[in-house]
Design an enzyme around this catalytic site. Structure first.
Site, PDB file in Angstrom:
ATOM      1  N   LYS A  15      25.863   3.676  21.834  1.00 29.01           N
ATOM      2  CA  LYS A  15      26.517   2.528  21.209  1.00 29.01           C
ATOM      3  C   LYS A  15      27.393   2.991  20.039  1.00 29.01           C
ATOM      4  CE  LYS A  15      24.563  -0.919  23.534  1.00 29.01           C
ATOM      5  NZ  LYS A  15      24.125  -0.066  24.672  1.00 29.01           N
ATOM      6  N   SER A  61      27.878  -0.755  29.428  1.00 25.84           N
ATOM      7  CA  SER A  61      28.112  -1.279  28.081  1.00 25.84           C
ATOM      8  C   SER A  61      29.241  -0.565  27.342  1.00 25.84           C
ATOM      9  CB  SER A  61      26.825  -1.192  27.249  1.00 25.84           C
ATOM     10  OG  SER A  61      26.483   0.156  26.992  1.00 25.84           O
TER      11      SER A  61
END
Length: 210
Positions: free
Chosen positions: A159, A120
Site C-alpha cells: 500500500k 489494489s
C-alpha cells in the site's frame, strides 16, 4: 546462440568464467583442451566480436564482456526502444546487453521479490500475479509504496503509506478499494517497493481520483 559463437568459442568463454578473475589464455587452453596456438587465434576472434575485453597487455588475463554473458544465457539483450505512440520500426540488432536481471532492475544486496495477489495497486501498473521488488527498510517516507504488516493480517500488504499524527493511513491505487487506518504502533513496515516485474497479459489500469 549467435552463429559466430562456435562450440569451441563458447567453451572458451565458459572456461574463462569458471576460472574467474586473472584467468590467462594458457589456463583457459588447458581447461578447454586446445593448444596455445589455437587459443591465441580464438581469443583474437572473440575480442574482435566483442565477447572478450581488449587486451591491456600481451599476456594479461582474459575478461568476458556483458555481450558474452548474454550470449551464454547469463544476461538479456536490449533491442533499443519501442514507441508507445507513433509506430516505429523494431530494431533487429541489440544495442546493448544487461549482464543479469539483477543489473537490469538495479537490485542491491538484500532486495527481494514478492508476488502480488489482488488488484489494489493497479493504478501504478502493479497487476495481480506481478512481482514487486522490495528494498528492506524499517521506515518509509510519506507517499512511498510500502510492504507492511497490519493487525489481523497474517500476510504482508502492499500500500501507499502516509503518517497522520499517531496513525498511519494506507491507500490503494484502485478507487474500488477502501483506505485503511491503524495506530502507528500496530503497523510494521517491511520495506519499500523499488521496482516491478510484470508477468501477466496487459490489463486495464485504474487511477486514484481525489
Amino acid at each position: 546462440m549467435p552463429p559466430e559463437l562456435t562450440p569451441t568459442r563458447r567453451s572458451i568463454l565458459q572456461a574463462t568464467l569458471r576460472l574467474g578473475a586473472g584467468a590467462t589464455a594458457g589456463q583457459v587452453a588447458q581447461e578447454v583442451g586446445i593448444t596455445k596456438q589455437a587459443i591465441s587465434q580464438q581469443v583474437n576472434i572473440l575480442r574482435k566480436l566483442g565477447y572478450l575485453q581488449p587486451a591491456e597487455t600481451r599476456y594479461g588475463p582474459l575478461q568476458v564482456t556483458d555481450r558474452a554473458r548474454a550470449a551464454l544465457g547469463e544476461g538479456l539483450p536490449i533491442y533499443g526502444q519501442i514507441a508507445a505512440g507513433i509506430p516505429a520500426l523494431a530494431e533487429q540488432s541489440p544495442e546493448d546487453f544487461t549482464p543479469s536481471i539483477e543489473a537490469l532492475l538495479g537490485l542491491k544486496a538484500g532486495d527481494f521479490l514478492l508476488r502480488v495477489r489482488g488488484e489494489s495497486m493497479t493504478g501504478i501498473g502493479v497487476m495481480d500475479g506481478d512481482y514487486v521488488v522490495v528494498r528492506p527498510a524499517p521506515e518509509v517516507h510519506d507517499g512511498e509504496v510500502a510492504v507492511v504488516l497490519v493487525p489481523g493480517d497474517n500476510a504482508a500488504t502492499l500500500k501507499r503509506l502516509y503518517h497522520f499524527g499517531q496513525d498511519i493511513l494506507l491507500t490503494s491505487e484502485n478507487p474500488a478499494m477502501p483506505r485503511l487506518s491503524f495506530p502507528a504502533e500496530q503497523v510494521q513496515v517491511q520495506g519499500r517497493m523499488v521496482g516491478r516485474v510484470g508477468v501477466g497479459a496487459p490489463r486495464v489500469s485504474h487511477r486514484v481520483t481525489e
